[in-house]
Scaffold this motif. Sequence first.
Motif, mmCIF file in Angstrom:
data_model
loop_
_atom_site.group_PDB
_atom_site.id
_atom_site.type_symbol
_atom_site.label_atom_id
_atom_site.label_comp_id
_atom_site.label_asym_id
_atom_site.label_seq_id
_atom_site.Cartn_x
_atom_site.Cartn_y
_atom_site.Cartn_z
ATOM 1 N N ASP A 1 100.656 0.299 -2.778
ATOM 2 C CA ASP A 1 99.134 -0.075 -3.066
ATOM 3 C C ASP A 1 98.667 -0.876 -1.935
ATOM 4 O O ASP A 1 97.787 -0.309 -1.404
ATOM 5 C CB ASP A 1 99.071 -0.899 -4.285
ATOM 6 C CG ASP A 1 99.242 -0.274 -5.304
ATOM 7 O OD1 ASP A 1 99.262 1.246 -5.254
ATOM 8 O OD2 ASP A 1 99.475 -0.813 -6.443
ATOM 9 N N GLY A 2 99.426 -1.849 -1.232
ATOM 10 C CA GLY A 2 98.934 -2.492 -0.167
ATOM 11 C C GLY A 2 98.943 -1.467 1.147
ATOM 12 O O GLY A 2 98.063 -1.451 1.962
ATOM 13 N N ALA A 3 99.967 -0.775 1.401
ATOM 14 C CA ALA A 3 100.226 0.128 2.585
ATOM 15 C C ALA A 3 98.666 1.359 2.459
ATOM 16 O O ALA A 3 98.136 1.462 3.421
ATOM 17 C CB ALA A 3 101.273 0.952 2.671
ATOM 18 N N ILE A 4 98.547 1.684 1.123
ATOM 19 C CA ILE A 4 97.502 2.599 1.012
ATOM 20 C C ILE A 4 96.008 2.109 1.167
ATOM 21 O O ILE A 4 95.320 2.382 1.801
ATOM 22 C CB ILE A 4 97.489 3.239 -0.318
ATOM 23 C CG1 ILE A 4 98.604 4.328 -0.619
ATOM 24 C CG2 ILE A 4 96.285 4.004 -0.684
ATOM 25 C CD1 ILE A 4 99.140 4.535 -1.965
ATOM 26 N N ARG A 5 95.986 0.848 0.800
ATOM 27 C CA ARG A 5 94.736 -0.077 1.074
ATOM 28 C C ARG A 5 94.557 -0.169 2.609
ATOM 29 O O ARG A 5 93.325 -0.093 2.994
ATOM 30 C CB ARG A 5 94.883 -1.258 0.049
ATOM 31 C CG ARG A 5 93.462 -2.325 0.230
ATOM 32 C CD ARG A 5 93.622 -3.654 -0.585
ATOM 33 N NE ARG A 5 94.679 -4.454 -0.205
ATOM 34 C CZ ARG A 5 95.771 -4.672 -0.805
ATOM 35 N NH1 ARG A 5 96.047 -3.803 -1.944
ATOM 36 N NH2 ARG A 5 96.865 -5.464 -0.380
#
Length: 126
Positions: free
Chosen positions: A30-34
């Motif tokens: 989720d963090g990498a996508i964000r």
Amino acid sequence: MYQAQANRNKYLETSIQTATPAQLLIMLCDGAIRFCRAAIEAIKANDTPNAHQNLRKAQDIISEFAATLDKNTSFSEDLLRLYDYFLHRLVEANMKKEIEPIEEVMGYLIELRETWVKASKLSTVS
């Protein structure tokens, strides 16, 4: 405002401390996508420093995936090659400030996240 941020930080800290390994992988995806989305927006806004910062954060997460990969699993070499490819594309995007490589990596990260979610559900059923 300060209290709301402090409460959010405490919530995130507790979430991380109590998460299963699968949940941590999902949170990191989720963090990498964000960060990829933020980098795309920064490039569109011609905000080079912010684009660089967000791409570096996405790269850091992917590097962590590679570093913590269990080398004894049958698919570890395939995942390692995939992570290396992600890093290569994000470095390319950062150097050229191009959106296409980020979108490509982000698409793969979304698929990877969905796979981890499914695997997590299967492991709790077994």
